[in-house]
Design a protein around this motif. Structure first.
Motif, short mmCIF file in Angstrom:
data_model
loop_
_atom_site.label_atom_id
_atom_site.label_comp_id
_atom_site.label_asym_id
_atom_site.label_seq_id
_atom_site.Cartn_x
_atom_site.Cartn_y
_atom_site.Cartn_z
N LEU A 1 0.62 -1.16 -0.14
CA LEU A 1 0.08 0.07 -0.04
C LEU A 1 1.09 1.27 -0.09
O LEU A 1 0.59 2.29 -0.70
N LEU A 2 1.90 1.26 0.74
CA LEU A 2 2.95 2.36 0.78
C LEU A 2 3.41 2.43 -0.78
O LEU A 2 3.53 3.67 -1.33
N ALA A 3 3.65 1.59 -1.30
CA ALA A 3 4.27 1.58 -2.74
C ALA A 3 3.36 2.10 -3.74
O ALA A 3 3.60 2.95 -4.72
N LEU A 4 2.00 1.94 -3.36
CA LEU A 4 0.96 2.69 -4.07
C LEU A 4 0.50 3.95 -3.79
O LEU A 4 -0.32 4.58 -4.41
N LYS B 1 10.63 0.95 -4.87
CA LYS B 1 9.99 1.61 -4.02
C LYS B 1 9.88 0.64 -2.70
O LYS B 1 10.23 1.03 -1.60
N ILE B 2 9.48 -0.71 -2.73
CA ILE B 2 9.45 -1.48 -1.81
C ILE B 2 10.95 -1.95 -1.30
O ILE B 2 10.96 -2.00 0.19
N LEU C 1 10.73 8.38 4.28
CA LEU C 1 10.55 7.63 5.71
C LEU C 1 10.59 6.06 5.18
O LEU C 1 9.59 5.58 4.52
N GLY C 2 11.03 5.24 5.94
CA GLY C 2 11.16 3.83 5.77
C GLY C 2 11.08 2.90 6.87
O GLY C 2 10.71 3.33 7.93
N TYR C 3 11.37 1.72 6.80
CA TYR C 3 10.87 0.65 7.79
C TYR C 3 11.79 -0.33 7.66
O TYR C 3 12.52 -0.59 6.77
N ASN C 4 12.22 -1.04 8.90
CA ASN C 4 13.02 -2.16 9.00
C ASN C 4 11.92 -3.45 8.91
O ASN C 4 11.71 -4.14 9.94
N TYR C 5 11.77 -3.85 7.50
CA TYR C 5 11.10 -4.83 7.05
C TYR C 5 11.83 -5.82 6.50
O TYR C 5 11.32 -6.68 5.78
N ARG C 6 13.12 -6.08 6.78
CA ARG C 6 14.09 -6.89 6.14
C ARG C 6 13.82 -8.30 6.71
O ARG C 6 13.60 -8.36 7.70
N LEU D 1 -6.78 -5.98 7.00
CA LEU D 1 -7.45 -4.71 7.53
C LEU D 1 -6.43 -3.92 8.12
O LEU D 1 -6.36 -2.56 7.92
N ASN D 2 -5.61 -4.39 9.01
CA ASN D 2 -4.46 -3.60 9.71
C ASN D 2 -3.59 -2.68 8.87
O ASN D 2 -3.43 -1.71 8.98
N ALA D 3 -3.24 -3.62 7.68
CA ALA D 3 -2.40 -2.85 6.80
C ALA D 3 -3.01 -1.39 6.08
O ALA D 3 -2.22 -0.74 6.03
N VAL D 4 -4.04 -1.84 5.78
CA VAL D 4 -5.09 -0.47 5.54
C VAL D 4 -5.01 0.66 6.43
O VAL D 4 -5.04 1.95 6.06
N LEU D 5 -5.26 0.30 7.74
CA LEU D 5 -5.41 1.45 8.74
C LEU D 5 -3.90 1.68 9.15
O LEU D 5 -3.79 2.87 9.56
#
Length: 373
Positions: free
Chosen positions: A63-66, A201-202, A221-226, A85-89
């Motif tokens: 969703l962030l990439a979009l 982007k991802i 702004l990024g995330y530690n999602y590795r 649901l949570n990802a949308v929120l």
């Protein structure tokens, strides 16, 4: 106790894991990251694949990439795990909950069409219990309205629709490699796409927003999602074995289908003639059951040494989703009331399946008597 799920881990997983361990590359760098992504591209039929820490972060990154955010709406099915649901929120968007189809239990394209507004930015289709959603119909809707399609394919790796593999059916597809999934690395996820800009982007967002060429220069702004190289080592082995893992699961599904085919009150999840479902988890409806009776079946089966689980509750039933309780989704509500999933994993043998079915039939017959008492 026959568990609801059990991972199939063998010598190859052990060898790759120890190889990664002995190499010293135990964090988010190492050769198994690229190897797992290469293997996933082949399975998913996608040009790009990026592994991440889990399936929920994969949805968030999609969703962030979009560029979905506050003020936007994302259409989601009522029947799904709460991560959808949570990802949308997480991105500040508004979830628009719609019903699922009676047969496949996947998001209903007619309900999607009726829910579209000028704020709609994306549709998340969930491949429930391994059955691909109707991406052919969703693609027509998305193209007509300029809306992106995201496949929550957490449960459907190895499936296909109209001859095309899951992972290549939507603008972005997300996967989970949790311990109960078709392939696993304990915790893990991935995103596949054919769009190089989305992939770029991802990859940047999963790595704290770092510039791809300039270290410690964080453009966004990024995330530690590795994912770690240790997890990727296990994942690589699982992906190399995916054909055997799926074949074993298909045998289990086939046994269930055969043993239950004469029970009109036990109705397995349906399928589309255009789809080849991934054999993730055999799920069914107890026709006409109330939620207390369904839960009694679950308790009785546990007493017989069989772990089961109910079908997901409808999203609007989540207490923190304020104001959503009035949404009507009759199919999803019915599934939440009378749906159940049975043990499904590669190591489950014929005698185990027979015991599960015997305990299910015994429990269902008993609750029917209770219901009519």
């Amino acid at each position: 106790m026959i568990p609801i799920s059990e991972p199939d881990l063998g010598p190859l997983e052990r060898r790759y894991l120890l190889d990664a361990f002995d190499s010293g590359w135990i964090s988010s760098l190492g050769p198994y990251i690229e190897r797992s992504e290469t293997a996933l591209r082949a399975v998913a039929g996608a040009r790009h694949a990026a592994v991440v820490s889990n399936g929920t972060t994969a949805l968030h990154l999609a969703l962030l990439a979009l560029n979905v955010g506050p003020g936007d709406e994302v259409i989601v099915p009522a029947t799904t795990y709460v991560a959808t649901l949570n990802a949308v929120l997480y991105v500040g968007a508004t979830p628009v909950i719609v019903d699922v189809k009676t047969d496949t239990w996947c998001i209903d394209p007619l309900a999607v069409e009726a829910a579209i507004s000028d704020r709609s930015r994306a549709i998340i289709a969930v491949d429930l219990y391994g059955h691909p959603a109707d991406y052919d119909a969703l693609a027509v809707i998305g193209t007509r309205h300029g809306i992106a399609i995201v496949a929550d394919a957490a449960e459907s790796l190895g499936g296909s629709l109209s001859g095309r593999p899951v992972g290549s059916l939507a603008d972005i597809s997300t996967f989970s490699f949790f311990g109960n999934k078709v392939v696993t690395c304990g915790e893990g996820g991935a995103i596949t796409t054919n769009d190089p800009e989305i992939d770029r982007k991802i990859r940047q967002l999963r790595n704290q927003g770092n510039h791809p060429d300039v270290r410690y220069y964080h453009e966004v702004l990024g995330y530690n999602y590795r994912m770690t190289n240790l997890s990727a080592a296990i994942l690589t082995a699982q992906l190399e074995r995916v054909s055997d893992l799926i074949a074993s699961r298909k045998r289990v599904i086939g046994w269930y289908s055969h043993l239950l085919e004469n029970r009109s009150d036990i109705v397995p999840q349906g399928s589309s003639s255009r789809a080849q479902a991934s054999p993730w988890m055999f799920s069914l409806e107890l026709a006409g059951a109330t939620e207390p009776l369904r839960d009694t079946v679950i308790l009785r089966m546990r007493g017989a040494g069989v772990e089961t689980r109910p079908v997901f509750r409808a999203l609007q039933q989540m207490p923190y989703l304020l104001g959503a309780q009035g949404i009507e989704t009759p199919n999803a509500t019915r599934l939440a009331r009378c749906g159940i999933s049975l043990p499904t994993y590669p190591g489950l043998d014929r005698s185990g399946v027979e015991h599960v079915v015997e305990s299910l039939i015994s429990a269902v017959d008993a609750v029917h008597q209770l219901g009519h008492a």
